[in-house]
Design an enzyme around this catalytic site. Sequence first.
Site, mmCIF file in Angstrom:
data_model
loop_
_atom_site.group_PDB
_atom_site.id
_atom_site.type_symbol
_atom_site.label_atom_id
_atom_site.label_comp_id
_atom_site.label_asym_id
_atom_site.label_seq_id
_atom_site.Cartn_x
_atom_site.Cartn_y
_atom_site.Cartn_z
ATOM 1 N N CYS A 1 0.830 -1.203 0.000
ATOM 2 C CA CYS A 1 0.000 0.000 0.000
ATOM 3 C C CYS A 1 0.869 1.259 0.000
ATOM 4 O O CYS A 1 1.500 1.540 -0.999
ATOM 5 C CB CYS A 1 -1.013 -0.037 1.131
ATOM 6 S SG CYS A 1 -2.485 0.907 0.678
ATOM 7 N N GLU B 1 -1.847 -9.157 3.277
ATOM 8 C CA GLU B 1 -1.742 -9.703 4.640
ATOM 9 C C GLU B 1 -3.092 -9.997 5.276
ATOM 10 O O GLU B 1 -3.179 -10.803 6.194
ATOM 11 C CB GLU B 1 -0.916 -8.770 5.537
ATOM 12 C CG GLU B 1 -1.580 -7.455 5.945
ATOM 13 C CD GLU B 1 -1.408 -6.318 4.931
ATOM 14 O OE1 GLU B 1 -1.126 -6.611 3.747
ATOM 15 O OE2 GLU B 1 -1.573 -5.148 5.331
ATOM 16 N N HIS C 1 -3.726 -5.064 0.218
ATOM 17 C CA HIS C 1 -3.135 -5.625 1.445
ATOM 18 C C HIS C 1 -3.265 -7.147 1.438
ATOM 19 O O HIS C 1 -4.263 -7.680 1.922
ATOM 20 C CB HIS C 1 -3.866 -5.096 2.677
ATOM 21 C CG HIS C 1 -3.661 -3.644 2.928
ATOM 22 N ND1 HIS C 1 -2.748 -3.164 3.832
ATOM 23 C CD2 HIS C 1 -4.269 -2.564 2.400
ATOM 24 C CE1 HIS C 1 -2.799 -1.843 3.844
ATOM 25 N NE2 HIS C 1 -3.717 -1.459 2.991
HETATM 26 N N1 GLN Z 1 -1.977 6.713 2.592
HETATM 27 C C1 GLN Z 1 -2.079 5.923 1.392
HETATM 28 C C2 GLN Z 1 -3.439 6.090 0.724
HETATM 29 O O1 GLN Z 1 -4.392 6.463 1.358
HETATM 30 C C3 GLN Z 1 -1.777 4.463 1.683
HETATM 31 C C4 GLN Z 1 -2.749 3.799 2.609
HETATM 32 C C5 GLN Z 1 -2.247 2.505 3.215
HETATM 33 O O2 GLN Z 1 -1.054 2.247 3.268
HETATM 34 N N2 GLN Z 1 -3.157 1.689 3.717
HETATM 35 O O3 GLN Z 1 -3.572 5.819 -0.442
#
Ligand code: GLN
Length: 535
Positions: free
Chosen positions: A382, A510, A508
């Site tokens: 992410c 995970e 994600h």
């Molecule tokens: N801050 C970034 C976004 O909102 C990544 C979010 C995250 O790592 N879950 O796109």
Amino acid sequence: MSATKYIFVTGGVASSLGKGVISSSLGKLLQARGFNITIQKFDPYINIDPGTLNPYEHGECYVTDDGKETDLDLGHYERFTGIRTTAYSNYTTGRIYQSVIDKERRGDYLGKTIQVIPHITDEIKRSMLFQGKRSHFDFVITEIGGTVGDIESQPFLEAIRQLKWELGNDALCVHLTYVPYLAAAGELKTKPTQHSVKELQSLGIQPDVLVLRTEHELNNSLRRKVANFCNVAPTAVFQSKDQPTIYEVPLRMQEQGLDAEILRQFGMPIGETPGLGPWRSFLERRHKATEELCIALVGKYDLQDAYKSILESLSQAGTYNDRKIKTRFVNSEKLTPDNIAKELKGTDGMVICPGFGQRGIEGKIIAARYGRENDIPTFGICLGMQMMVIEFARNVLGLEDANSVEMNPATKHNVIDLMECQKNVTNMGGTMRLGGYPCILREGSRVRAIYAQEEIRERHRHRYEFNNEYINRYEAAGMQCTGVNPDTKLVEIVEIPDLNWYIGTQFHPEYSSTVLKPHPLFLDFIKAAIKYHTK
Ligand code: GLN
């Protein structure tokens, strides 16, 4: 079809005793007997969901496939049992009140004064029964966050009191407490447990089963004493002793007959004890895996719970690769081009962690560069993926001020941009791109080989995205966008095929790695780290 049975899991004496692990273990054991189960959590705090909470306050925010930001215990439920939790698996006081207040405004209660009892408690009861009504479950396990005696837990406990009364033999309460060991006296003390059970009793709830968390073996006379003082059957007192891994807990509970006791109390046939074959094989392999592999976690939260699912995914993938995973937290706020080599020395791969906001991002960019230039297995998740993208723009494409508009809204090279659908969002809570979306993997790519399928579905939690205007420049320079959403064309995966293992995912992975189904990306990442280690 027999009626759904409801098991309520409460906790007393102290928080962090492992109610989530006990609930998951119980779910696992009942599931192994062929029952259809689900597990849900009710949290007494006032936030509508944990999405707006700082990980320092509440640990990781776990995301369900249907797009709800939830408590990290739901991650345990999924990892232990393989069930898929939903938006109806986690309620908070805030969510309950919001629903009651919405109904009040709609006029559903016209003429009535809205009160904690019965309106809030009725709403809690309705929500506790909802999943069991929506589809058939043999058992619905409901964990209550916090500890008995907290002011904010009271409406939840009152709801359980009423439900136990209404459901009769179809409901029971498991209470988890703590038995401290007083070293000076050389004794284990049951008084806090007795007090905690009294507290529950004063609220009208008689626990049916007690699980005592302890660091030392509890003997039978101590168990009998607790049973005696707390009005429970001597067969209904169990110990939950510290284990080398939380994945041992289902076995320890089964050995003591926790699931059998629950069936006995429900008046259900007990039958054969399930062998838990695959689970045992996993643990056996885990114990045999003594050779260590060290993975750096580049992030800004120096707290285990903040990256819970990532840690569990790495450790599961380690077991399946016959390695014991050590993780080293590398604080991205303190990383500089001068100290990075030292900080990563002795690590075999790195995960650049998810996150929000400016703090610590330059360190993540330094890590992404170091990983790329030194061909270290690097996994960006992410925000971590977004930092890989920014680093590549700055140092390979020559776009010096490339950035995410999250960090610099005025950047000339907005390689990470705000998603179109986010541009009019004003409320912060529950409005990100959340939950499972499909993604098509490019033929011939590394990720396609890893997943061994063309279409995947993974969970998301972000507002910003890879800016497709730059795609051609990236691809020409060697960073490939090998996973793309088929409907919106959002880039979900970047990789550098020329390197050993350099992959970033906007999603994600995970959240969906479980004990018996470890995630392919984590499995492959650990394989690459092993290769790097032996080089
Ligand atoms: N801050 C970034 C976004 O909102 C990544 C979010 C995250 O790592 N879950 O796109």
